[in-house]
Design a protein around this motif. Structure first.
Motif, PDB file in Angstrom:
ATOM      1  N   THR A 135      44.752 -35.679  79.314  1.00 55.03           N
ATOM      2  CA  THR A 135      44.488 -34.199  79.668  1.00 55.03           C
ATOM      3  C   THR A 135      45.741 -33.317  79.585  1.00 55.03           C
ATOM      4  N   ALA A 136      45.486 -32.308  78.879  1.00 52.29           N
ATOM      5  CA  ALA A 136      46.598 -31.326  78.600  1.00 52.29           C
ATOM      6  C   ALA A 136      46.162 -30.046  78.968  1.00 52.29           C
ATOM      7  N   VAL A 137      47.076 -29.274  79.041  1.00 47.76           N
ATOM      8  CA  VAL A 137      46.911 -27.559  79.561  1.00 47.76           C
ATOM      9  C   VAL A 137      46.855 -26.853  78.382  1.00 47.76           C
ATOM     10  N   ARG A 138      45.868 -26.012  78.184  1.00 46.92           N
ATOM     11  CA  ARG A 138      45.856 -25.032  77.261  1.00 46.92           C
ATOM     12  C   ARG A 138      46.330 -23.806  78.092  1.00 46.92           C
ATOM     13  N   THR A 139      47.406 -23.024  77.616  1.00 39.86           N
ATOM     14  CA  THR A 139      48.034 -21.886  78.014  1.00 39.86           C
ATOM     15  C   THR A 139      47.632 -20.615  76.884  1.00 39.86           C
ATOM     16  N   ALA A 140      47.459 -19.454  77.665  1.00 35.13           N
ATOM     17  CA  ALA A 140      47.104 -18.122  77.153  1.00 35.13           C
ATOM     18  C   ALA A 140      48.412 -17.687  76.290  1.00 35.13           C
ATOM     19  N   CYS A 141      49.641 -18.256  76.539  1.00 37.46           N
ATOM     20  CA  CYS A 141      50.904 -17.870  76.034  1.00 37.46           C
ATOM     21  C   CYS A 141      50.699 -18.420  74.483  1.00 37.46           C
ATOM     22  N   VAL A 176      51.134  -9.466  82.459  1.00 40.14           N
ATOM     23  CA  VAL A 176      51.543  -7.836  82.798  1.00 40.14           C
ATOM     24  C   VAL A 176      50.237  -7.348  82.769  1.00 40.14           C
ATOM     25  N   GLY A 177      49.708  -7.078  84.042  1.00 39.77           N
ATOM     26  CA  GLY A 177      48.288  -6.320  83.985  1.00 39.77           C
ATOM     27  C   GLY A 177      47.291  -7.408  83.062  1.00 39.77           C
ATOM     28  N   ASN A 178      46.624  -6.655  82.182  1.00 39.02           N
ATOM     29  CA  ASN A 178      45.629  -7.573  81.555  1.00 39.02           C
ATOM     30  C   ASN A 178      46.120  -8.194  80.453  1.00 39.02           C
ATOM     31  N   ASP A 179      47.570  -8.265  80.251  1.00 41.12           N
ATOM     32  CA  ASP A 179      47.952  -8.476  78.762  1.00 41.12           C
ATOM     33  C   ASP A 179      48.964  -9.880  79.111  1.00 41.12           C
ATOM     34  N   SER A 183      56.214  -9.787  72.038  1.00 41.90           N
ATOM     35  CA  SER A 183      54.852  -9.619  71.830  1.00 41.90           C
ATOM     36  C   SER A 183      53.966  -9.605  72.849  1.00 41.90           C
ATOM     37  N   VAL A 184      52.858  -8.805  72.699  1.00 42.25           N
ATOM     38  CA  VAL A 184      51.859  -8.549  73.780  1.00 42.25           C
ATOM     39  C   VAL A 184      50.402  -8.837  73.148  1.00 42.25           C
ATOM     40  N   ILE A 185      49.808  -9.662  73.920  1.00 45.83           N
ATOM     41  CA  ILE A 185      48.473 -10.141  73.469  1.00 45.83           C
ATOM     42  C   ILE A 185      47.374  -9.832  74.722  1.00 45.83           C
ATOM     43  N   SER A 186      46.270  -9.393  74.560  1.00 43.45           N
ATOM     44  CA  SER A 186      45.350  -9.091  75.596  1.00 43.45           C
ATOM     45  C   SER A 186      44.702 -10.678  76.015  1.00 43.45           C
ATOM     46  N   ARG A 187      44.943 -10.679  77.290  1.00 35.56           N
ATOM     47  CA  ARG A 187      44.626 -12.113  78.055  1.00 35.56           C
ATOM     48  C   ARG A 187      43.188 -12.424  77.582  1.00 35.56           C
ATOM     49  N   SER A 188      42.196 -11.474  77.594  1.00 41.12           N
ATOM     50  CA  SER A 188      40.963 -11.715  77.458  1.00 41.12           C
ATOM     51  C   SER A 188      40.720 -12.454  75.981  1.00 41.12           C
ATOM     52  N   ALA A 189      41.511 -11.906  74.890  1.00 40.40           N
ATOM     53  CA  ALA A 189      41.315 -12.398  73.590  1.00 40.40           C
ATOM     54  C   ALA A 189      41.897 -13.925  73.560  1.00 40.40           C
ATOM     55  N   ALA A 190      42.804 -14.218  74.584  1.00 38.61           N
ATOM     56  CA  ALA A 190      43.513 -15.427  74.449  1.00 38.61           C
ATOM     57  C   ALA A 190      42.765 -16.462  75.436  1.00 38.61           C
ATOM     58  N   THR A 191      41.719 -16.220  76.090  1.00 42.99           N
ATOM     59  CA  THR A 191      40.997 -17.015  77.036  1.00 42.99           C
ATOM     60  C   THR A 191      39.810 -17.555  76.338  1.00 42.99           C
ATOM     61  N   LEU A 192      39.484 -18.767  76.479  1.00 40.93           N
ATOM     62  CA  LEU A 192      38.157 -19.357  76.079  1.00 40.93           C
ATOM     63  C   LEU A 192      36.843 -18.913  76.813  1.00 40.93           C
ATOM     64  N   ALA A 204      40.915 -18.033  70.003  1.00 46.38           N
ATOM     65  CA  ALA A 204      41.746 -17.686  71.309  1.00 46.38           C
ATOM     66  C   ALA A 204      43.313 -18.189  71.482  1.00 46.38           C
ATOM     67  N   THR A 205      43.703 -18.796  69.864  1.00 47.93           N
ATOM     68  CA  THR A 205      44.848 -19.336  69.676  1.00 47.93           C
ATOM     69  C   THR A 205      45.819 -18.216  69.034  1.00 47.93           C
ATOM     70  N   PHE A 206      46.828 -18.032  69.550  1.00 55.80           N
ATOM     71  CA  PHE A 206      47.837 -17.215  68.812  1.00 55.80           C
ATOM     72  C   PHE A 206      49.277 -17.624  68.707  1.00 55.80           C
ATOM     73  N   GLU A 207      49.872 -17.218  67.896  1.00 57.04           N
ATOM     74  CA  GLU A 207      51.339 -17.660  67.362  1.00 57.04           C
ATOM     75  C   GLU A 207      52.224 -16.346  67.369  1.00 57.04           C
ATOM     76  N   ALA A 208      53.556 -16.593  68.099  1.00 55.98           N
ATOM     77  CA  ALA A 208      54.303 -15.644  68.018  1.00 55.98           C
ATOM     78  C   ALA A 208      55.471 -16.075  66.961  1.00 55.98           C
ATOM     79  N   LEU A 209      55.509 -15.678  65.874  1.00 53.96           N
ATOM     80  CA  LEU A 209      56.418 -15.950  64.787  1.00 53.96           C
ATOM     81  C   LEU A 209      57.703 -15.259  64.642  1.00 53.96           C
ATOM     82  N   VAL A 210      58.752 -15.785  64.687  1.00 57.77           N
ATOM     83  CA  VAL A 210      59.994 -14.954  64.261  1.00 57.77           C
ATOM     84  C   VAL A 210      60.757 -15.388  63.178  1.00 57.77           C
TER      85      VAL A 210
END
Length: 214
Positions: free
Chosen positions: A33-39, A81-84, A148-157, A193-199
């Protein structure tokens, strides 16, 4: 083409309401079992983690190397932070120069890009890391940050996808050995629902070509 700094996608998809990150659960054949995060997953795209400046600029001879710099010690702090979902990526830029006779300031542009589903760049911002070389010093370093700022709703399954992924499968059941991610709809929902923050360094075409072919 991306050096991941977090769990790879395939290992971070199962959602569990009680498991802790990295926890392995062995319960009647349930498995891992693994944990998926919205981060977002944080990484440095291949070929953008270092930069080389030449003098003269058109030369590519080793004797013409003026300044080299590398992105290292990448770290991330992520929270709501709020809905993000806001992620602050911190990293060090370490540089070395060839000539040390006088003090010098070098500004190197870097980017943070938000990628959704592995291919879709949804946002990109360019900033600068300023390195100050004192007279007589060959090395300099500076800490840089990018947010980076991502909408939590977009990152939620969606709930129905979460249920498909987390439903317990017991040995002997018809679908016990079937990976829920093999279903195209589930796989597509997870990708959305999966995002990457690339630098990385904001390179010119010539600089990127040099990094990939040297």
């Amino acid at each position: 083409m991306i050096r991941k700094l977090a769990l790879p996608l395939a290992a971070a998809l199962i959602v569990s309401g009680c498991a802790r990150t990295g926890e392995i659960e062995v319960d009647g054949g349930v498995g891992i079992t693994a944990v998926r995060t919205a981060c977002p997953i944080v990484g440095v795209p291949a070929g953008t983690g270092d930069v080389t400046l030449f003098d003269p600029p058109a030369s590519r001879d080793a004797a013409a190397i003026d300044v080299t710099a590398t992105i290292t010690n990448v770290r991330v702090n992520c929270g709501d932070v709020g809905n993000d979902v806001v992620s602050t990526v911190t990293f060090d830029v370490q540089a070395r120069r060839a000539r040390t006779d006088a003090a010098r300031t070098v500004a190197l542009p870097y980017f943070i890009a938000i990628v959704r589903g592995g291919t879709n760049v949804t946002a990109k911002r360019i900033e600068q890391a300023t390195l100050n070389f004192p007279a007589g010093e060959a090395r300099a370093s500076v800490q840089a940050t990018a947010t980076s700022v991502i909408s939590r709703s977009a990152a939620t399954l969606p709930q129905e996808v979460r249920e498909q992924l987390t439903r317990r499968r017991r040995a002997g059941q018809e679908d016990a050995a079937i990976d829920p991610l093999s279903a195209p709809g589930v796989r597509a929902a997870v990708a959305r629902a999966t995002f990457e923050a690339l630098v990385g360094f904001q390179l010119t075409d010539d600089q990127l070509r040099y990094n990939l072919t040297r």
